[in-house]
Design a protein around this motif. Structure first.
Motif, PDB file in Angstrom:
ATOM      1  N   ILE A   1       0.839  -1.205   0.000  1.00 20.37           N
ATOM      2  CA  ILE A   1       0.000   0.000   0.000  1.00 20.37           C
ATOM      3  C   ILE A   1       0.874   1.256   0.000  1.00 20.37           C
ATOM      4  CG2 ILE A   1      -1.641   1.335   1.373  1.00 20.37           C
ATOM      5  CD1 ILE A   1      -2.815  -1.350   2.326  1.00 20.37           C
ATOM      6  N   SER A   2       1.941   1.242   0.781  1.00 18.57           N
ATOM      7  CA  SER A   2       2.835   2.404   0.854  1.00 18.57           C
ATOM      8  C   SER A   2       3.536   2.651  -0.473  1.00 18.57           C
ATOM      9  CB  SER A   2       3.874   2.198   1.961  1.00 18.57           C
ATOM     10  OG  SER A   2       3.267   2.121   3.221  1.00 18.57           O
ATOM     11  N   ILE A   3       4.037   1.580  -1.098  1.00 15.72           N
ATOM     12  CA  ILE A   3       4.716   1.718  -2.395  1.00 15.72           C
ATOM     13  C   ILE A   3       3.770   2.309  -3.427  1.00 15.72           C
ATOM     14  CG2 ILE A   3       5.734   0.444  -4.329  1.00 15.72           C
ATOM     15  CD1 ILE A   3       6.822  -1.561  -2.264  1.00 15.72           C
ATOM     16  N   GLU A   4       2.568   1.756  -3.491  1.00 14.73           N
ATOM     17  CA  GLU A   4       1.589   2.222  -4.478  1.00 14.73           C
ATOM     18  C   GLU A   4       1.231   3.684  -4.245  1.00 14.73           C
ATOM     19  OE1 GLU A   4      -2.454   0.424  -6.450  1.00 14.73           O
ATOM     20  OE2 GLU A   4      -2.215   0.266  -4.278  1.00 14.73           O
TER      21      GLU A   4
ATOM     22  N   LEU B   1       3.805   5.332   6.622  1.00 11.10           N
ATOM     23  CA  LEU B   1       5.158   4.881   6.950  1.00 11.10           C
ATOM     24  C   LEU B   1       5.371   4.793   8.464  1.00 11.10           C
ATOM     25  CD1 LEU B   1       7.226   6.818   4.259  1.00 11.10           C
ATOM     26  CD2 LEU B   1       6.903   4.347   4.421  1.00 11.10           C
ATOM     27  N   LYS B   2       4.785   5.719   9.227  1.00 11.05           N
ATOM     28  CA  LYS B   2       4.900   5.664  10.688  1.00 11.05           C
ATOM     29  C   LYS B   2       4.223   4.411  11.241  1.00 11.05           C
ATOM     30  CE  LYS B   2       5.290  10.631  11.620  1.00 11.05           C
ATOM     31  NZ  LYS B   2       4.592  11.827  12.183  1.00 11.05           N
ATOM     32  N   ASP B   3       3.014   4.130  10.727  1.00 17.39           N
ATOM     33  CA  ASP B   3       2.295   2.933  11.175  1.00 17.39           C
ATOM     34  C   ASP B   3       3.073   1.671  10.815  1.00 17.39           C
ATOM     35  OD1 ASP B   3       0.271   4.519  12.152  1.00 17.39           O
ATOM     36  OD2 ASP B   3      -1.038   4.255  10.418  1.00 17.39           O
ATOM     37  N   LEU B   4       3.662   1.676   9.628  1.00 19.07           N
ATOM     38  CA  LEU B   4       4.454   0.532   9.188  1.00 19.07           C
ATOM     39  C   LEU B   4       5.688   0.355  10.070  1.00 19.07           C
ATOM     40  CD1 LEU B   4       4.609  -1.671   7.029  1.00 19.07           C
ATOM     41  CD2 LEU B   4       5.827  -0.064   5.548  1.00 19.07           C
TER      42      LEU B   4
ATOM     43  N   LYS C   1      13.627  -9.038   8.125  1.00 16.95           N
ATOM     44  CA  LYS C   1      14.798  -8.194   7.832  1.00 16.95           C
ATOM     45  C   LYS C   1      14.651  -7.514   6.475  1.00 16.95           C
ATOM     46  CE  LYS C   1      18.095 -10.972  10.523  1.00 16.95           C
ATOM     47  NZ  LYS C   1      19.284 -11.863  10.441  1.00 16.95           N
ATOM     48  N   ILE C   2      14.179  -8.274   5.502  1.00 10.49           N
ATOM     49  CA  ILE C   2      14.015  -7.720   4.152  1.00 10.49           C
ATOM     50  C   ILE C   2      12.946  -6.626   4.146  1.00 10.49           C
ATOM     51  CG2 ILE C   2      13.238  -8.266   1.809  1.00 10.49           C
ATOM     52  CD1 ILE C   2      14.591 -11.030   2.196  1.00 10.49           C
ATOM     53  N   LEU C   3      11.836  -6.855   4.844  1.00  6.59           N
ATOM     54  CA  LEU C   3      10.778  -5.847   4.910  1.00  6.59           C
ATOM     55  C   LEU C   3      11.275  -4.577   5.589  1.00  6.59           C
ATOM     56  CD1 LEU C   3       7.721  -8.120   5.769  1.00  6.59           C
ATOM     57  CD2 LEU C   3       8.091  -6.847   3.646  1.00  6.59           C
ATOM     58  N   ARG C   4      12.147  -4.725   6.572  1.00 10.56           N
ATOM     59  CA  ARG C   4      12.764  -3.556   7.209  1.00 10.56           C
ATOM     60  C   ARG C   4      13.578  -2.753   6.198  1.00 10.56           C
ATOM     61  NH1 ARG C   4      12.786   0.286  10.642  1.00 10.56           N
ATOM     62  NH2 ARG C   4      12.372  -1.054  12.445  1.00 10.56           N
ATOM     63  N   LEU C   5      14.363  -3.439   5.361  1.00 11.70           N
ATOM     64  CA  LEU C   5      15.177  -2.763   4.343  1.00 11.70           C
ATOM     65  C   LEU C   5      14.291  -2.105   3.287  1.00 11.70           C
ATOM     66  CD1 LEU C   5      17.999  -5.445   3.876  1.00 11.70           C
ATOM     67  CD2 LEU C   5      18.187  -3.235   5.028  1.00 11.70           C
ATOM     68  N   ILE C   6      13.214  -2.797   2.887  1.00  8.98           N
ATOM     69  CA  ILE C   6      12.284  -2.214   1.919  1.00  8.98           C
ATOM     70  C   ILE C   6      11.670  -0.948   2.495  1.00  8.98           C
ATOM     71  CG2 ILE C   6      10.088  -2.554   0.711  1.00  8.98           C
ATOM     72  CD1 ILE C   6      10.817  -5.511   0.438  1.00  8.98           C
ATOM     73  N   HIS C   7      11.316  -0.984   3.757  1.00  6.95           N
ATOM     74  CA  HIS C   7      10.748   0.206   4.407  1.00  6.95           C
ATOM     75  C   HIS C   7      11.718   1.380   4.327  1.00  6.95           C
ATOM     76  CE1 HIS C   7      10.123   2.890   7.892  1.00  6.95           C
ATOM     77  NE2 HIS C   7       8.839   2.667   7.675  1.00  6.95           N
TER      78      HIS C   7
ATOM     79  N   HIS D   1      13.968   1.972   2.028  1.00  7.52           N
ATOM     80  CA  HIS D   1      13.974   2.488   0.649  1.00  7.52           C
ATOM     81  C   HIS D   1      12.686   3.262   0.335  1.00  7.52           C
ATOM     82  CE1 HIS D   1      17.728   0.780  -0.790  1.00  7.52           C
ATOM     83  NE2 HIS D   1      17.411  -0.372  -0.218  1.00  7.52           N
ATOM     84  N   ILE D   2      11.568   2.801   0.872  1.00  3.00           N
ATOM     85  CA  ILE D   2      10.313   3.531   0.676  1.00  3.00           C
ATOM     86  C   ILE D   2      10.402   4.898   1.342  1.00  3.00           C
ATOM     87  CG2 ILE D   2       7.829   3.548   1.144  1.00  3.00           C
ATOM     88  CD1 ILE D   2       7.890   0.508   1.123  1.00  3.00           C
ATOM     89  N   ASP D   3      11.019   4.938   2.509  1.00  7.99           N
ATOM     90  CA  ASP D   3      11.187   6.214   3.210  1.00  7.99           C
ATOM     91  C   ASP D   3      12.054   7.168   2.390  1.00  7.99           C
ATOM     92  OD1 ASP D   3      10.709   7.758   5.678  1.00  7.99           O
ATOM     93  OD2 ASP D   3      12.876   7.612   5.932  1.00  7.99           O
ATOM     94  N   ASN D   4      13.078   6.627   1.723  1.00  7.11           N
ATOM     95  CA  ASN D   4      13.900   7.467   0.833  1.00  7.11           C
ATOM     96  C   ASN D   4      13.063   8.010  -0.321  1.00  7.11           C
ATOM     97  OD1 ASN D   4      16.164   6.942   2.399  1.00  7.11           O
ATOM     98  ND2 ASN D   4      16.881   5.272   1.109  1.00  7.11           N
ATOM     99  N   LEU D   5      12.194   7.163  -0.870  1.00  7.74           N
ATOM    100  CA  LEU D   5      11.306   7.606  -1.950  1.00  7.74           C
ATOM    101  C   LEU D   5      10.368   8.706  -1.458  1.00  7.74           C
ATOM    102  CD1 LEU D   5      10.327   4.212  -3.615  1.00  7.74           C
ATOM    103  CD2 LEU D   5      11.429   6.137  -4.771  1.00  7.74           C
TER     104      LEU D   5
END
Length: 339
Positions: free
Chosen positions: A170-173, A194-197, A236-242, A244-248
């Motif tokens: 949902i965040s990416i979209e 992003l905060k909730d995530l 761990k992977i979802l943490r890293l994706i988060h 990158h989403i924050d950078n976006l």
């Protein structure tokens, strides 16, 4: 589903607390000791993991001894008076704080002030009885935590990881649709997502640490261990994706130079990401790599084109390269997520 998992977690803590209180009070009654102090200790010693129960129990015992000692001292000096309560509380808190016995501060203070009401004769014997009741409370609750419904957070962790994956989609979209619309009005909405995530990731990481601690006393073996390790890696992977989403989320979105075809391709690649994160069974490595390669081509074309125009962005990366880099990074992580 989340409410059901929460109910089970709370239910097990309630059951274990009830059993601990019953056994503690029963043992104290047999010994002829007042059970109230042991019961207080037993209640606070039920921790999320057995390891925590043992570790904090080792802190609570000396803290309770300090509280009991101050109660006995000030009763001897001032009797059962208001100043005795105040001094016992203040000195217990101060001493526990100075000795860094933070985990035992509350139970020590409660023990100290509660003792004042019940001590009437033989202060020394009362002191040792309090140590005995504290030992019973800590020992019983730790054994109950170990043998009765031992902590197991694996199902709850797996449920959180599954939900985090959907929220990540949902965040990416949301962020990419905002980027392509050049819309800064909905920055706040994306920030909240992003905060909730982040909160849910932190909560799941905490449960994961609890499960790792518990595995020291109740080791996972075979398929259970392998399955838990997989869930750990996904988290761990979802943490890293988060990240990158924050950078976006903070990437500049003005004056993006992509063509209509490039925009359409990028949005299609984003739709694919959200689809597989919502529905993991739809993941296709071949299709995933196809879109990844196409995004990579746009990335290198933009890199060559923008590099040739040195005056446009002389001191920083252009927004197109930042966004595509983050998207490619997410693609790489999603591929690892499904391996």
């Amino acid at each position: 589903m989340r409410q059901l998992r929460h109910f089970r977690f709370v239910g097990s803590r309630v059951v274990k607390t009830g059993v601990s209180v019953f056994l503690t009070a029963w043992l104290c009654t047999i010994l002829g000791w007042p059970p109230v102090f042991a019961v207080i200790t037993a209640i606070v010693t039920i921790e999320p993991t057995v390891t925590d129960s043992i570790r904090k129990g080792m802190v609570r015992f000396p803290a309770s001894a300090i509280g009991s000692a101050y109660a006995v001292l000030f009763i001897a000096l001032f009797g059962n008076s208001a100043i005795t309560y105040a001094l016992a509380a203040v000195f217990t808190i101060t001493t526990c704080f100075k000795l860094k016995l933070h985990a035992g501060l509350l139970v020590a203070t409660l023990t100290s002030v509660a003792m004042i009401e019940v001590i009437h004769t033989n202060l020394l014997i009362s002191f040792f009885i309090r140590l005995g009741t504290t030992t019973i409370g800590i020992g019983v609750s730790t054994l109950v935590n170990f043998f009765i419904l031992p902590p197991d957070y694996r199902k709850e962790i797996a449920g959180h990881v599954n939900h985090i994956g959907k929220q990540t989609a949902i965040s990416i979209e949301s962020i990419f649709h905002r980027i392509f619309k050049g819309d800064r009005k909905h920055l706040g909405k994306d920030s909240e997502l992003l905060k909730d995530l982040e909160k849910e990731i932190q909560k799941t990481e905490l449960l994961s640490r609890y499960q790792k601690q518990e595995a020291k006393l109740h080791p996972l073996v075979g398929h259970d261990k392998e399955k838990f390790n997989v869930i750990q890696e996904k988290l761990k992977i979802l943490r890293l994706i988060h990240d990158h989403i924050d950078n976006l989320h903070h990437a500049p979105i003005e004056q993006l130079s992509w063509t209509d075809d490039e925009r359409s391709l990028i949005l299609s690649s984003v739709d694919l990401l959200t689809q597989v994160l919502h529905h993991p069974e739809s993941y296709s490595k071949k299709r995933h790599q196809h879109f990844q390669n196409q995004i990579m081509e746009i990335f290198w074309e933009d890199n060559i084109e923008i590099t040739s125009k040195k005056t446009k962005h002389p001191t920083k990366f252009p927004p197109e390269l930042i966004i595509l880099y983050e998207l490619l990074s997410i693609y790489e992580l999603v591929e690892q997520y499904f391996e």
